[in-house]
Structure formats: C-alpha cells, structure tokens
Write an enzyme that holds these catalytic residues in place. Structure first.
Site, PDB file in Angstrom:
ATOM      1  N   LYS A  81       1.013  -1.192   0.113  1.00 29.06           N
ATOM      2  CA  LYS A  81       0.188  -0.018   0.010  1.00 29.06           C
ATOM      3  C   LYS A  81       0.967   1.170   0.147  1.00 29.06           C
ATOM      4  O   LYS A  81       2.128   1.284   0.465  1.00 29.06           O
ATOM      5  CB  LYS A  81      -0.846  -0.022   1.342  1.00 29.06           C
ATOM      6  CG  LYS A  81      -1.654  -1.373   1.543  1.00 29.06           C
ATOM      7  CD  LYS A  81      -2.738  -1.328   2.720  1.00 29.06           C
ATOM      8  CE  LYS A  81      -3.154  -2.625   3.156  1.00 29.06           C
ATOM      9  NZ  LYS A  81      -2.642  -3.472   3.857  1.00 29.06           N
ATOM     10  N   HIS A 114      -3.557   3.687   0.628  1.00 31.57           N
ATOM     11  CA  HIS A 114      -3.721   3.093   1.996  1.00 31.57           C
ATOM     12  C   HIS A 114      -5.022   3.829   2.843  1.00 31.57           C
ATOM     13  O   HIS A 114      -5.825   3.144   3.518  1.00 31.57           O
ATOM     14  CB  HIS A 114      -2.614   3.089   2.968  1.00 31.57           C
ATOM     15  CG  HIS A 114      -2.520   2.256   4.180  1.00 31.57           C
ATOM     16  ND1 HIS A 114      -1.369   1.684   4.533  1.00 31.57           N
ATOM     17  CD2 HIS A 114      -3.399   1.843   4.785  1.00 31.57           C
ATOM     18  CE1 HIS A 114      -1.679   0.880   5.596  1.00 31.57           C
ATOM     19  NE2 HIS A 114      -2.884   0.969   5.848  1.00 31.57           N
TER      20      HIS A 114
HETATM   21  P1  NAD Z   1      -7.468  -8.961  13.203  1.00 33.41           P
HETATM   22  O1  NAD Z   1      -9.005  -8.710  13.214  1.00 33.41           O
HETATM   23  O2  NAD Z   1      -6.958  -9.965  12.073  1.00 33.41           O
HETATM   24  O3  NAD Z   1      -6.855  -9.419  14.456  1.00 33.41           O
HETATM   25  C1  NAD Z   1      -5.664  -9.552  14.685  1.00 33.41           C
HETATM   26  C2  NAD Z   1      -5.528 -10.178  16.234  1.00 33.41           C
HETATM   27  O4  NAD Z   1      -6.530 -11.236  16.546  1.00 33.41           O
HETATM   28  C3  NAD Z   1      -4.275 -10.826  16.661  1.00 33.41           C
HETATM   29  O5  NAD Z   1      -3.394  -9.757  17.139  1.00 33.41           O
HETATM   30  C4  NAD Z   1      -4.758 -11.772  17.772  1.00 33.41           C
HETATM   31  O6  NAD Z   1      -4.714 -11.098  18.846  1.00 33.41           O
HETATM   32  C5  NAD Z   1      -6.056 -12.090  17.296  1.00 33.41           C
HETATM   33  N1  NAD Z   1      -6.426 -13.361  16.794  1.00 33.41           N
HETATM   34  C6  NAD Z   1      -5.885 -13.783  15.525  1.00 33.41           C
HETATM   35  N2  NAD Z   1      -6.405 -15.009  15.246  1.00 33.41           N
HETATM   36  C7  NAD Z   1      -6.919 -15.514  16.465  1.00 33.41           C
HETATM   37  C8  NAD Z   1      -7.730 -16.545  16.719  1.00 33.41           C
HETATM   38  N3  NAD Z   1      -7.666 -17.539  15.761  1.00 33.41           N
HETATM   39  N4  NAD Z   1      -8.114 -16.835  18.003  1.00 33.41           N
HETATM   40  C9  NAD Z   1      -8.087 -15.757  18.900  1.00 33.41           C
HETATM   41  N5  NAD Z   1      -7.582 -14.619  18.512  1.00 33.41           N
HETATM   42  C10 NAD Z   1      -6.874 -14.234  17.143  1.00 33.41           C
HETATM   43  O7  NAD Z   1      -6.568  -7.486  13.029  1.00 33.41           O
HETATM   44  P2  NAD Z   1      -5.872  -6.936  11.808  1.00 33.41           P
HETATM   45  O8  NAD Z   1      -4.372  -7.729  11.927  1.00 33.41           O
HETATM   46  O9  NAD Z   1      -5.586  -5.419  12.003  1.00 33.41           O
HETATM   47  O10 NAD Z   1      -6.346  -6.976  10.407  1.00 33.41           O
HETATM   48  C11 NAD Z   1      -5.965  -8.054   9.596  1.00 33.41           C
HETATM   49  C12 NAD Z   1      -4.892  -7.363   8.465  1.00 33.41           C
HETATM   50  O11 NAD Z   1      -5.961  -6.286   7.696  1.00 33.41           O
HETATM   51  C13 NAD Z   1      -3.545  -6.575   8.942  1.00 33.41           C
HETATM   52  O12 NAD Z   1      -2.799  -7.631   9.396  1.00 33.41           O
HETATM   53  C14 NAD Z   1      -3.487  -6.013   7.724  1.00 33.41           C
HETATM   54  O13 NAD Z   1      -2.902  -6.563   6.654  1.00 33.41           O
HETATM   55  C15 NAD Z   1      -4.882  -5.219   7.237  1.00 33.41           C
HETATM   56  N6  NAD Z   1      -5.184  -4.042   7.883  1.00 33.41           N
HETATM   57  C16 NAD Z   1      -5.131  -3.147   7.013  1.00 33.41           C
HETATM   58  C17 NAD Z   1      -5.737  -1.885   7.401  1.00 33.41           C
HETATM   59  C18 NAD Z   1      -6.025  -0.616   6.463  1.00 33.41           C
HETATM   60  O14 NAD Z   1      -5.918   0.524   7.096  1.00 33.41           O
HETATM   61  N7  NAD Z   1      -6.027  -0.844   5.321  1.00 33.41           N
HETATM   62  C19 NAD Z   1      -5.763  -1.521   8.905  1.00 33.41           C
HETATM   63  C20 NAD Z   1      -5.597  -2.639   9.820  1.00 33.41           C
HETATM   64  C21 NAD Z   1      -5.410  -3.741   9.312  1.00 33.41           C
END
Ligand code: NAD
Length: 281
Positions: A81, A114
């Site tokens: 991004k 982004h």
């Molecule tokens: P997510 O909703 O994937 O949550 C991640 C958190 O959930 C982990 O840190 C962990 O604590 C928990 N988790 C993961 N698997 C689990 C399980 N099986 N059981 C219990 N808890 C669990 O949040 P995220 O990482 O923010 O979102 C996913 C992806 O989206 C990011 O890694 C990124 O690539 C993208 N993202 C993009 C933006 C944007 O502005 N475009 C913002 C945030 C995230």
C-alpha cells in the site's frame, strides 16, 4: 483437502480479470524482525496471499520469506500500500519502486492507496499515478483502502479505472452494509481489515458466535472468518502464533446456515475499532 492445501481457498475474479485468493494473511503489527519467520509459517500453513503495506515496515521480511519459500511467483498474491505521506504523482512512483525493492519483487499483485486522507486532497492524483503504475506492469491490479462513498465516486468519475477492491474495517460489530452495497453495484470487491475486530472488541463471547462455534465444533475465530467468506469478503487475519495461523486457514470443512449467518449479521452496531477515514490525515 487438508487445511494446508492452498487450493482449498476459493478465488474471486476482480473487475480487471485477475483473480485473488479470498483468504490471505495480514501483517499489520508484525515486528519487522519477526516478519520472515511469521510469513514463512503462514506460507507453510498454505496461505498464498499476503497483505502488507509500506508503513508496516516489514516488506523486507515478507520478501525474504517469499524468496526462501521457493513457491513460484505466479502462485502468490502480494498486496502492498501507498502510505499517506507518499501521496502525489512523483512520490507514488518512488514509493512503489521502494516497496518492490524491499519485497524483492518485479511486481505486486495489488497496490492500494492506504487512506484517502481527504485533508491532503491528493487521492485522485495518486489514483491516476496508480493507473500508470499498473500500466507499467509494477502492479497487476490497483485498488483503494478506507475509502468512503464520496471518495470512491470521485475516483470513479475522475479516472478510467474503477478500483478493483476497497479494503475497509469490517467485522460483525461493524459490517458496513451501505459500502458493501455500493461495492456490489460498482463491481468493487470488499476486503475486510480487522476481520476479527483486532482483538479489541469482544466478538468471541457474543451468543450467536458461541452457538455456531459449538454447533460446528470450531472456534469463535473460525466462525467469524467463515461468516466473512460466506458474505463474499476477502479476508487476511493476522496472528503471530503458528497454531492460530493454521486455525485461521482451516475454514473449509464447515458451512454456516442461513440462520447462523443472519444472527451474526444482526450483531452490527456500527462500531469501529479503528480510525475514521475522514479523520485520518
Ligand atoms: P485482525 O482482526 O486480523 O486481528 C488480529 C488479532 O486477532 C491478533 O493480533 C490476535 O490477537 C487475534 N487473533 C488472530 N487469530 C486469532 C484466533 N484464531 N483466535 C483468537 N484470536 C486471534 O486485525 P488486523 O491484523 O488489524 O487485520 C488483518 C489485516 O488487515 C492486517 O494484518 C493488515 O494486513 C490489514 N489491515 C489493514 C488496514 C488498513 O487501513 N488498510 C488496517 C488494519 C489492518
């Protein structure tokens, strides 16, 4: 099919004809020093779609994991991004070149703006630069992230390209029905970031999610991710743990009923866990 079989993941055809695996792995907040190991674990678990960003500062680690995996480039789908401070024409061209060199790749599969950062008012100019970046072969597809209806309409009206995706905050407590309807009408795929509520929202204790987990003998996280897939969202949950990385990939041995889906749909509270796109600048 086992949970490590990459071919178990459905693909979605984007509005430009390219395909994207509906389930991937996200690396927001993955420590740059750990990124290679964690992404290697994800590739080993079967993920072939990785979602990173320049601002995550872990593109080098992602690139090292890709190189070490030996997986043919055409079997991978890599997204990065353009960050807010790099919006503009020349800066966008420089930013994609830097991302590609950090990733060790000739092209990414998807390049996204982004955030719209409306105060900067550079997102349309940046979008026109992304068209050039695509035409130069540096990204197969181009899209946006955190765009609201008015931002989307402006790039649609002001360019020759409808974004292939809009990557937005989306989870059962914030399921974005209006934006999803606009996407459907305009041929834009919905990518859900924070699909598990980033662990900041207590989704897993909610009754419909608990009930479905019990009924299908899976975890609440698997129920939420399965709900996304059945809605048609593209998701890339993040985890640092090898066990959860595998758990989050193992979504293809069960299906939520219509009743379970609508009970989870009803959890929408319009409640964000992240920043509001009009205010992130
Ligand atoms: P997510 O909703 O994937 O949550 C991640 C958190 O959930 C982990 O840190 C962990 O604590 C928990 N988790 C993961 N698997 C689990 C399980 N099986 N059981 C219990 N808890 C669990 O949040 P995220 O990482 O923010 O979102 C996913 C992806 O989206 C990011 O890694 C990124 O690539 C993208 N993202 C993009 C933006 C944007 O502005 N475009 C913002 C945030 C995230």
């Amino acid at each position: 099919m086992t949970s490590t079989d990459p071919t178990s993941v459905p693909t979605i055809t984007l509005n430009d004809g390219h395909t994207i695996p509906q389930l991937g792995f996200g690396v927001f907040l993955v420590d740059p020093h750990e990124a290679e190991r964690i992404v290697s674990d994800a590739l080993e678990a079967g993920y072939r779609h990785i979602d990173t960003a320049a601002i995550y500062k872990n593109e080098e680690g992602v690139g090292r994991a890709i190189a070490a995996s030996g997986i043919p480039r055409e079997e991978l789908f890599i997204t990065t991004k353009l960050f807010n401070t790099d919006q503009g024409t020349d800066t966008a061209h420089a930013a994609i070149d830097l991302s590609l060199s950090k990733l060790g790749l000739d092209y990414v599969d998807l390049y996204l703006i982004h955030w719209p950062t409306p105060k900067r008012d550079l997102y349309l100019e940046s979008w026109l630069a992304l068209e050039q970046i695509r035409d130069a072969g540096k990204s197969r597809s181009i899209g946006v992230s955190n765009f609201q209806l008015d931002h989307l309409q402006r790039v649609i009206d002001g360019s020759n390209t409808v974004p292939a995706v809009n990557q937005i905050e989306l989870h059962p407590a914030f399921s974005q029905p209006a934006l999803r309807a606009f996407h459907r009408k305009n041929g834009i795929e919905t990518e859900a970031w924070g699909p598990l509520g980033q662990g900041k929202y207590d989704l897993f204790d909610l009754q419909p999610i608990q009930d479905a987990a019990k009924a299908h003998d899976v975890t609440p996280a698997q129920v939420v991710l399965r709900w996304h897939l059945q809605l048609g969202n593209i998701v890339f949950p993040k985890s640092n743990s090898k066990e959860r990385i595998a758990e989050n990939f193992n979504l293809f041995g069960f299906e939520l009923t219509e009743l379970e889906m609508s009970a989870i749909d009803a959890l929408d509270e319009g409640k964000r866990v992240g920043g509001h796109p009009d205010e992130v600048n």
